[in-house]
Design a protein around this motif. Structure first.
Motif, PDB file in Angstrom:
ATOM      1  N   ARG A  83       4.473   8.398   7.940  1.00 47.76           N
ATOM      2  CA  ARG A  83       3.599   7.380   7.360  1.00 47.76           C
ATOM      3  C   ARG A  83       2.367   8.071   6.787  1.00 47.76           C
ATOM      4  O   ARG A  83       1.779   8.934   7.420  1.00 47.76           O
ATOM      5  CB  ARG A  83       3.191   6.408   8.460  1.00 47.76           C
ATOM      6  CG  ARG A  83       2.364   5.247   8.001  1.00 47.76           C
ATOM      7  CD  ARG A  83       2.267   4.289   9.161  1.00 47.76           C
ATOM      8  NE  ARG A  83       1.087   3.439   9.101  1.00 47.76           N
ATOM      9  CZ  ARG A  83       1.091   2.225   8.558  1.00 47.76           C
ATOM     10  NH1 ARG A  83       2.171   1.764   7.998  1.00 47.76           N
ATOM     11  NH2 ARG A  83       0.001   1.491   8.567  1.00 47.76           N
ATOM     12  N   GLN A 105       2.367   2.875   2.233  1.00 48.30           N
ATOM     13  CA  GLN A 105       2.150   3.824   3.329  1.00 48.30           C
ATOM     14  C   GLN A 105       3.489   4.327   3.837  1.00 48.30           C
ATOM     15  O   GLN A 105       3.564   5.328   4.534  1.00 48.30           O
ATOM     16  CB  GLN A 105       1.401   3.145   4.473  1.00 48.30           C
ATOM     17  CG  GLN A 105      -0.060   2.907   4.191  1.00 48.30           C
ATOM     18  CD  GLN A 105      -0.755   2.384   5.423  1.00 48.30           C
ATOM     19  OE1 GLN A 105      -0.639   1.204   5.756  1.00 48.30           O
ATOM     20  NE2 GLN A 105      -1.466   3.249   6.105  1.00 48.30           N
ATOM     21  N   ASP A 160       0.805  -1.222   0.000  1.00 42.48           N
ATOM     22  CA  ASP A 160       0.000   0.000   0.000  1.00 42.48           C
ATOM     23  C   ASP A 160       0.840   1.275   0.000  1.00 42.48           C
ATOM     24  O   ASP A 160       0.302   2.373  -0.041  1.00 42.48           O
ATOM     25  CB  ASP A 160      -0.962   0.001   1.186  1.00 42.48           C
ATOM     26  CG  ASP A 160      -0.236  -0.230   2.500  1.00 42.48           C
ATOM     27  OD1 ASP A 160       1.004  -0.163   2.512  1.00 42.48           O
ATOM     28  OD2 ASP A 160      -0.915  -0.478   3.510  1.00 42.48           O
TER      29      ASP A 160
HETATM   30 MG    MG Z   1      -0.615  -0.679   5.338  1.00 40.04          MG
END
Ligand code: MG
Ligand code: UDP
Length: 311
Positions: free
Chosen positions: A200, A102, A100
């Motif tokens: 993040r 992040q 993902d």
């Molecule tokens: Mg994640």
């Protein structure tokens, strides 16, 4: 230096194409800059996804030579998928990152520069978690604190975004345990390590594949495969009950013989109850100590890893 980027994916069809584009463009840029070798590659590990993840990975690997795929026969969980990637992918150093994205991919450059300076393990650590929900933040940070209290050594707020050199990866292979909690094992490998910090961000698509149940399972795995603290707690409880019984014994005998207010049969019922209870729990604790030893033996972890020999 040949770099491998390992990306575990579980039901990630919503993010995969975008992730491949971003990572692909970034890797190509690093190759052009001469930071990494042209043979570098991104490895997507399909952790037995039920959606179109693997089809996408196959397509991507055909259209882009920088992309490779590894398919697991079924879902084995994040840690195992990661391990499969780390043990299969080629390269002088591997960076693991979630699908993902992040975690800020830009800091890979700092990781690579650190590696070039002779650092074997570079940990990516989250500076803040503004982007996470309050619940995710509290549970995740609670997770690191809790496993710390239970005796698992790990880097606070470091998930599995890290660079490992070939040498560190070879050492990792010496750890033969089945319940593998990578964040706890990697610090045990030793060698020179460093930390890079980043912010993040939110998942750009799809949902978290780490619900509370999976986090709890991970925490339990981390604790039971790293520490005998829970077993030792039994010994402690048993000993406490036993010690308490000694006090009770005095009190019971006093009631029985001095005050003489006790019901007949009371002392002989109450005393053995506490005494036997205490002794039993204590004995379970002692067995637990040996069980802990056997457990550590069975895992047959390497007892040492040699960094260098001179002369
Ligand atoms: Mg994640
Ligand atoms: N993942 C996996 N197998 C699983 C669960 C998750 O390979 O059984 C992967 C997932 O595809 C992602 C990474 O592990 O690349 C981290 O998951 P996620 O981003 O959902 O966790 P979070 O960031 O919410 O903690």
């Amino acid at each position: 230096m040949i770099l491998g980027i390992v990306v575990p994916c579980y039901n990630e069809e919503a993010v995969l194409t975008e992730a491949a584009n971003r990572l692909g463009a970034f890797l190509r840029a690093m190759i052009t800059e001469g930071l990494v070798d042209a043979a570098s590659k991104i490895w997507f590990v399909d952790d037995g996804s039920k959606d179109r993840t693997w089809e996408l990975i196959e397509q991507l690997s055909v259209s882009n030579t920088l992309i490779g795929g590894i398919k697991l026969s079924r879902n084995r969980g994040h840690q195992n998928a990661l391990l499969a990637g780390l043990f299969t992918a080629e390269g002088d150093a591997l960076i693991s990152i979630d699908a993902d994205l992040q975690d800020d991919i830009q800091v890979m450059k700092s990781m690579i520069l650190d590696h070039a300076r002779g650092v074997d393990v570079v940990y990516g650590v989250r500076k803040k978690r503004d982007s996470d929900t309050w619940f995710k933040r509290v549970t995740a940070e609670g997770f690191y604190k809790f496993i710390g209290v239970m005796g698992v050594e790990s880097v606070f707020n470091h998930a599995d975004y890290r660079l490992m050199s070939r040498r560190a990866l070879e050492a990792l292979k010496e750890f033969r345990e089945v319940n593998l909690f990578l964040r706890g094992i990697v610090p045990l490998i030793g060698f020179k390590s460093s930390i890079v910090y980043y912010d993040r961000v939110e998942r750009f698509a799809g949902e978290s594949k780490y619900p509370l149940s999976k986090m709890l399972a991970l925490a339990l795995d981390a604790i039971t495969s790293f520490s005998s603290v829970p077993l030792r707690m039994i010994t402690f409880i048993g000993f406490s009950v036993f010690a308490f019984t000694l006090v009770i014994t005095g009190w019971t005998l006093w009631i029985r013989f001095v005050t003489n207010t006790s019901v007949p049969g009371w002392a002989s019922t109450v005393l053995p109850m506490y005494l036997l209870g205490g002794i039993q729990i204590f004995c379970i604790g002692v067995i637990g100590e040996y069980l802990g030893k056997i457990y550590r033996e069975v895992k047959s972890r390497p007892r040492y890893i040699i960094e260098r020999i001179v002369g």
